[in-house]
Design a protein around this motif. Sequence first.
Motif, short mmCIF file in Angstrom:
data_model
loop_
_atom_site.label_atom_id
_atom_site.label_comp_id
_atom_site.label_asym_id
_atom_site.label_seq_id
_atom_site.Cartn_x
_atom_site.Cartn_y
_atom_site.Cartn_z
N GLY A 84 -7.09 -15.01 0.94
CA GLY A 84 -6.45 -16.24 1.36
C GLY A 84 -5.01 -16.35 0.92
N ARG A 85 -4.30 -15.22 0.90
CA ARG A 85 -2.91 -15.21 0.48
C ARG A 85 -2.16 -14.11 1.23
N THR A 86 -0.84 -14.22 1.22
CA THR A 86 -0.01 -13.23 1.89
C THR A 86 0.18 -12.01 0.98
N LEU A 87 0.08 -10.84 1.58
CA LEU A 87 0.35 -9.59 0.87
C LEU A 87 1.41 -8.83 1.65
N ARG A 88 2.63 -8.87 1.17
CA ARG A 88 3.69 -8.14 1.87
C ARG A 88 3.47 -6.65 1.72
N SER A 89 4.08 -5.90 2.59
CA SER A 89 4.04 -4.45 2.46
C SER A 89 4.67 -4.05 1.12
N GLY A 90 3.99 -3.16 0.41
CA GLY A 90 4.40 -2.78 -0.94
C GLY A 90 3.64 -3.51 -2.03
N SER A 91 2.83 -4.50 -1.65
CA SER A 91 2.12 -5.32 -2.64
C SER A 91 1.17 -4.52 -3.52
N PHE A 92 0.61 -3.46 -2.97
CA PHE A 92 -0.35 -2.66 -3.73
C PHE A 92 0.36 -1.53 -4.51
N GLY A 93 1.68 -1.56 -4.52
CA GLY A 93 2.42 -0.51 -5.20
C GLY A 93 2.52 0.75 -4.38
N GLU A 94 2.30 0.60 -3.07
CA GLU A 94 2.34 1.78 -2.19
C GLU A 94 3.76 2.10 -1.76
N ASN A 95 4.02 3.39 -1.63
CA ASN A 95 5.31 3.85 -1.10
C ASN A 95 5.36 3.74 0.41
N LEU A 96 4.24 4.02 1.05
CA LEU A 96 4.17 4.02 2.51
C LEU A 96 3.15 3.00 2.97
N THR A 97 3.59 2.03 3.74
CA THR A 97 2.66 1.13 4.41
C THR A 97 2.60 1.59 5.86
N THR A 98 1.42 2.06 6.27
CA THR A 98 1.28 2.66 7.59
C THR A 98 0.71 1.67 8.59
N GLN A 99 0.88 2.00 9.85
CA GLN A 99 0.27 1.23 10.94
C GLN A 99 -0.41 2.21 11.89
#
Length: 222
Positions: A84-99
């Motif tokens: 129930g919250r926003t998670l911007r790309s990079g929120s998990f400490g990832e270098n690559l957010t893929t689609q």
Amino acid sequence: MKLLSLNLGRAQAVEYTDQAEGVTGIDKQPVPGPVRVAAPGPKGTGGSGLVGDAVCHKRFHGGDHQAVYAVAREDLDDWERELGRTLRSGSFGENLTTQGVDVSGARIGERWRIGPEVVLEVTCGRIPCRTFQEHLGEKGWVKRFTQKGAPGAYLRVVEPGEIRSGDPIEIVYRPDHDVTVALQFRAVTTTRELLPRLLDAGESLHPESRAIAEKYVASLGV
């Protein structure tokens, strides 16, 4: 399939890390690029595979077999609905957010070409830690993340070069075994009877996971 967001972190002082100097680079922020990608060197001395990205706790993070961390935007969206919250790309400490890439369903040894130059190879899933939990501010996050079983993937650098946000991702090689990132993650966290199957991934498997699997098989006397 594309690189939706390219994310880098800088060393920041926090109260919740076990790193000796009390700093972490987990707070990755989107950047447009280009960013140089290259093998960083052995774990313990090598950091991130991305120039300008901080890896602070090198005992557990970074190095050639954990040079780059990828998370599917679709998994972040799923977590957004659950939390129930926003998670911007990079929120998990990832270098690559893929689609459009089934990151946790990728096979160990699978190779991705990102943009015209860079080729990466999948090695293992990400094991959650206290720093990850405190960074997100979610109580019981380590257990919840583990139960979900969609850890995202670490990759090693096969062919160096530059990448940018928006670059296409192409799967250029997929091995014929069935050892996925999700299976590897379950084997080393919750379902140890799966460990022997990891050896089917051969030399592409992260050396630490291979050692765990080999020790388990030896204990069975097989």
